[in-house]
Design a protein around this motif. Structure first.
Motif, PDB file in Angstrom:
ATOM      1  N   ILE A  85      -0.557  35.727  35.344  1.00 33.00           N
ATOM      2  CA  ILE A  85      -1.844  36.347  35.059  1.00 33.00           C
ATOM      3  C   ILE A  85      -1.968  36.702  33.577  1.00 33.00           C
ATOM      4  O   ILE A  85      -1.069  37.307  32.992  1.00 33.00           O
ATOM      5  N   GLY A  86      -3.079  36.298  32.995  1.00 35.25           N
ATOM      6  CA  GLY A  86      -3.361  36.668  31.616  1.00 35.25           C
ATOM      7  C   GLY A  86      -2.607  35.874  30.574  1.00 35.25           C
ATOM      8  O   GLY A  86      -2.557  36.267  29.405  1.00 35.25           O
ATOM      9  N   ASN A  87      -2.049  34.726  30.970  1.00 37.06           N
ATOM     10  CA  ASN A  87      -1.278  33.911  30.024  1.00 37.06           C
ATOM     11  C   ASN A  87      -2.216  32.956  29.270  1.00 37.06           C
ATOM     12  O   ASN A  87      -2.266  31.755  29.535  1.00 37.06           O
ATOM     13  N   TYR A  88      -2.972  33.522  28.354  1.00 38.22           N
ATOM     14  CA  TYR A  88      -3.882  32.737  27.519  1.00 38.22           C
ATOM     15  C   TYR A  88      -4.213  33.564  26.281  1.00 38.22           C
ATOM     16  O   TYR A  88      -3.890  34.757  26.199  1.00 38.22           O
ATOM     17  N   GLU A  89      -4.849  32.947  25.330  1.00 39.57           N
ATOM     18  CA  GLU A  89      -5.171  33.619  24.074  1.00 39.57           C
ATOM     19  C   GLU A  89      -6.581  34.200  24.123  1.00 39.57           C
ATOM     20  O   GLU A  89      -7.524  33.527  24.561  1.00 39.57           O
ATOM     21  N   ALA A  90      -6.732  35.437  23.674  1.00 37.68           N
ATOM     22  CA  ALA A  90      -8.057  36.038  23.567  1.00 37.68           C
ATOM     23  C   ALA A  90      -8.756  35.526  22.308  1.00 37.68           C
ATOM     24  O   ALA A  90      -8.119  35.065  21.361  1.00 37.68           O
ATOM     25  N   GLY A  91     -10.089  35.607  22.312  1.00 37.63           N
ATOM     26  CA  GLY A  91     -10.848  35.222  21.133  1.00 37.63           C
ATOM     27  C   GLY A  91     -11.155  33.744  21.029  1.00 37.63           C
ATOM     28  O   GLY A  91     -11.573  33.266  19.970  1.00 37.63           O
ATOM     29  N   ILE A  92     -10.981  32.992  22.136  1.00 37.47           N
ATOM     30  CA  ILE A  92     -11.308  31.563  22.149  1.00 37.47           C
ATOM     31  C   ILE A  92     -12.704  31.390  22.733  1.00 37.47           C
ATOM     32  O   ILE A  92     -12.978  31.853  23.844  1.00 37.47           O
ATOM     33  N   CYS A  93     -13.580  30.712  22.016  1.00 43.40           N
ATOM     34  CA  CYS A  93     -14.970  30.553  22.442  1.00 43.40           C
ATOM     35  C   CYS A  93     -15.200  29.241  23.184  1.00 43.40           C
ATOM     36  O   CYS A  93     -14.565  28.227  22.880  1.00 43.40           O
ATOM     37  N   MET A  94     -16.102  29.274  24.152  1.00 42.39           N
ATOM     38  CA  MET A  94     -16.603  28.067  24.811  1.00 42.39           C
ATOM     39  C   MET A  94     -18.083  27.949  24.501  1.00 42.39           C
ATOM     40  O   MET A  94     -18.832  28.931  24.609  1.00 42.39           O
ATOM     41  N   MET A  95     -18.512  26.743  24.137  1.00 40.64           N
ATOM     42  CA  MET A  95     -19.924  26.475  23.862  1.00 40.64           C
ATOM     43  C   MET A  95     -20.297  25.182  24.572  1.00 40.64           C
ATOM     44  O   MET A  95     -19.815  24.111  24.209  1.00 40.64           O
ATOM     45  N   LYS A  96     -21.112  25.282  25.609  1.00 40.65           N
ATOM     46  CA  LYS A  96     -21.557  24.078  26.306  1.00 40.65           C
ATOM     47  C   LYS A  96     -22.634  23.373  25.489  1.00 40.65           C
ATOM     48  O   LYS A  96     -23.396  24.010  24.768  1.00 40.65           O
ATOM     49  N   TYR A  97     -22.682  22.045  25.634  1.00 41.43           N
ATOM     50  CA  TYR A  97     -23.743  21.277  24.977  1.00 41.43           C
ATOM     51  C   TYR A  97     -24.099  20.094  25.860  1.00 41.43           C
ATOM     52  O   TYR A  97     -23.345  19.710  26.764  1.00 41.43           O
ATOM     53  N   SER A  98     -25.255  19.510  25.624  1.00 43.85           N
ATOM     54  CA  SER A  98     -25.747  18.432  26.484  1.00 43.85           C
ATOM     55  C   SER A  98     -25.062  17.111  26.153  1.00 43.85           C
ATOM     56  O   SER A  98     -24.748  16.816  25.001  1.00 43.85           O
ATOM     57  N   GLU A  99     -24.853  16.300  27.173  1.00 41.74           N
ATOM     58  CA  GLU A  99     -24.320  14.955  27.046  1.00 41.74           C
ATOM     59  C   GLU A  99     -25.158  14.046  27.922  1.00 41.74           C
ATOM     60  O   GLU A  99     -25.896  14.511  28.791  1.00 41.74           O
ATOM     61  N   VAL A 100     -25.066  12.761  27.692  1.00 45.06           N
ATOM     62  CA  VAL A 100     -25.881  11.804  28.433  1.00 45.06           C
ATOM     63  C   VAL A 100     -24.982  10.751  29.052  1.00 45.06           C
ATOM     64  O   VAL A 100     -24.034  10.279  28.429  1.00 45.06           O
ATOM     65  N   MET A 101     -25.262  10.380  30.325  1.00 41.11           N
ATOM     66  CA  MET A 101     -24.561   9.282  30.985  1.00 41.11           C
ATOM     67  C   MET A 101     -25.581   8.187  31.273  1.00 41.11           C
ATOM     68  O   MET A 101     -26.673   8.463  31.772  1.00 41.11           O
ATOM     69  N   ILE A 102     -25.227   6.957  30.965  1.00 42.95           N
ATOM     70  CA  ILE A 102     -26.108   5.811  31.173  1.00 42.95           C
ATOM     71  C   ILE A 102     -25.468   4.872  32.195  1.00 42.95           C
ATOM     72  O   ILE A 102     -24.296   4.512  32.076  1.00 42.95           O
ATOM     73  N   ARG A 103     -26.231   4.484  33.225  1.00 50.94           N
ATOM     74  CA  ARG A 103     -25.748   3.543  34.232  1.00 50.94           C
ATOM     75  C   ARG A 103     -26.859   2.558  34.579  1.00 50.94           C
ATOM     76  O   ARG A 103     -28.020   2.931  34.676  1.00 50.94           O
ATOM     77  N   ARG A 104     -26.506   1.304  34.766  1.00 50.79           N
ATOM     78  CA  ARG A 104     -27.459   0.294  35.234  1.00 50.79           C
ATOM     79  C   ARG A 104     -27.596   0.433  36.746  1.00 50.79           C
ATOM     80  O   ARG A 104     -26.586   0.493  37.464  1.00 50.79           O
ATOM     81  N   LEU A 105     -28.803   0.528  37.243  1.00 52.73           N
ATOM     82  CA  LEU A 105     -29.023   0.731  38.679  1.00 52.73           C
ATOM     83  C   LEU A 105     -28.339  -0.324  39.509  1.00 52.73           C
ATOM     84  O   LEU A 105     -27.791  -0.048  40.575  1.00 52.73           O
ATOM     85  N   SER A 106     -28.360  -1.560  39.065  1.00 49.67           N
ATOM     86  CA  SER A 106     -27.782  -2.654  39.852  1.00 49.67           C
ATOM     87  C   SER A 106     -26.263  -2.576  39.917  1.00 49.67           C
ATOM     88  O   SER A 106     -25.632  -3.215  40.743  1.00 49.67           O
ATOM     89  N   ASP A 107     -25.641  -1.745  39.061  1.00 50.00           N
ATOM     90  CA  ASP A 107     -24.184  -1.624  39.044  1.00 50.00           C
ATOM     91  C   ASP A 107     -23.678  -0.532  39.975  1.00 50.00           C
ATOM     92  O   ASP A 107     -22.487  -0.366  40.139  1.00 50.00           O
ATOM     93  N   LYS A 108     -24.590   0.258  40.579  1.00 49.88           N
ATOM     94  CA  LYS A 108     -24.147   1.396  41.383  1.00 49.88           C
ATOM     95  C   LYS A 108     -23.597   0.938  42.714  1.00 49.88           C
ATOM     96  O   LYS A 108     -23.989  -0.086  43.246  1.00 49.88           O
TER      97      LYS A 108
END
Length: 352
Positions: free
Chosen positions: A329-352
């Protein structure tokens, strides 16, 4: 039904984890099924990384436009969870793919998975989920409020009867602003901060099964917690201060450490009897921590914990191997930030 090829495999029968050998114990590959994967690509990627080729990560969703399924080794398009026969479809996938462990990433499916636990165990698949009654309590915010009160854990005052709330306002037990929200709900849907009686009346006329919750004017935290499936001991806790939220999920956060909060969470999780992954919302007002809500699943902000070294997928895999996890428990460093951001996935319908 399936968007990729599958292999027919014989049905297997095995008791719950404590009494049987897993595939890993027998030197075989381990397979994990992630239900309702949606946009949780990181969770899929983390399990693939931890399996390191010694098994498959299989994902399912009711939409083939759920990007997380394309990060899995294999995926299935399934009915909506409220359609008749849904659970039979999932069980069939578990049998065909020799799935060792299964879990869901959405609230509405958690009770279903917990309720049908014995059917999964009968075919050798371990649901990674807390007991059914506890899951139901978590998904009912008023029941959770009462449980926390019975345990003597500080929590925001709640009302399901608006007339009782008005009396509480008159007596000074609670004051505006308050939150009006569904007793059962997720993703911050229909949650409103209100400042007077007229707003309360409008919302109660518009929607059923609402509750009124005290506005917690303090610092908001989230805790990612793992409770060992075998020992019932809390083995890891990661806490982050929430900086920004989006659609009910943590969008930006910073890791923090506090032994007092660790002790509160550990005691709460073990006394309640949770198992596997849980996500806890907490407020700090003055020097007091208040538990607000509990979600018995991976939280939307879990990637922050994993990237700081709090490795729950590895703990799940060890449990499925029949191994207990050591407390860390608690084995990590304090003061580390997470910032989510948008990403895009592209797929051809015929390949699904």
């Amino acid at each position: 039904m399936c968007l990729r090829g599958i292999h027919k495999l014989d049905m297997r029968k095995a008791p719950e984890i404590p009494g049987h050998k897993s595939h890993a114990e027998m030197g075989l590959n381990m397979n994990i099924l992630i239900l309702s994967a949606g946009t949780r690509n990181k969770v899929v990627q983390y399990f693939k990384r931890e399996l390191a080729g010694e098994g498959k990560v299989i994902a399912s969703d009711c939409s083939d436009l759920a990007p997380a399924v394309y990060d899995a080794d294999k995926f299935y398009l399934v009915p909506r969870i409220d359609e008749p026969g849904y659970i039979d479809v999932v069980l069939d996938i578990c049998k065909k793919e020799k799935v060792d462990g299964v879990f869901s990433l959405i609230d509405p499916e958690l009770s279903l998975l917990a309720k049908e636990k014995e059917r999964f165990l009968a075919i050798g698949t371990q649901p990674i989920i807390s007991p059914y009654d506890l899951v139901e309590t978590c998904l009912d915010k008023y029941r959770m409020y009462r449980l926390l009160g019975d345990m003597g854990i500080p929590t925001g005052r709640c009302y399901v009867d608006k007339e009782a709330f008005y009396r509480g306002v008159e007596k000074g037990d609670i004051s505006y602003p308050v939150f009006v929200k569904p007793v059962k709900g997720s993703a911050s849907i229909h949650i409103n901060k209100v400042y007077g009686e007229k707003e309360v009346e409008v919302l109660f006329d518009l929607y059923d099964d609402l509750m009124i919750q005290e506005f917690m004017d303090g610092t908001e935290y989230g805790a990612d917690v793992y409770v060992d499936m075998l020992s019932g001991k809390c083995t890891s806790i990661f806490v982050k201060e929430k900086i920004k939220m989006r659609a009910g999920e943590t969008d930006k956060s910073v890791s923090v450490k506090d032994g007092k909060l660790f002790s509160l969470i550990e005691d709460f999780a073990e006394k309640c009897g949770f198992r596997g992954m849980i996500d806890i919302d907490i407020f700090k007002i003055g020097d007091v921590y208040y538990i607000s809500e509990v979600n018995p699943r991976f939280g939307g902000g879990y990637p922050h914990a994993y990237e700081c070294g709090v490795n729950m997928p590895a703990q799940v895999i060890r449990n499925l191997k029949g191994e207990k996890n050591a407390e860390d428990i608690g084995n990590y460093e304090a003061g580390i930030c997470m910032m989510k951001y948008s990403e895009v996935m592209i797929r051809r319908l015929s390949d699904k």
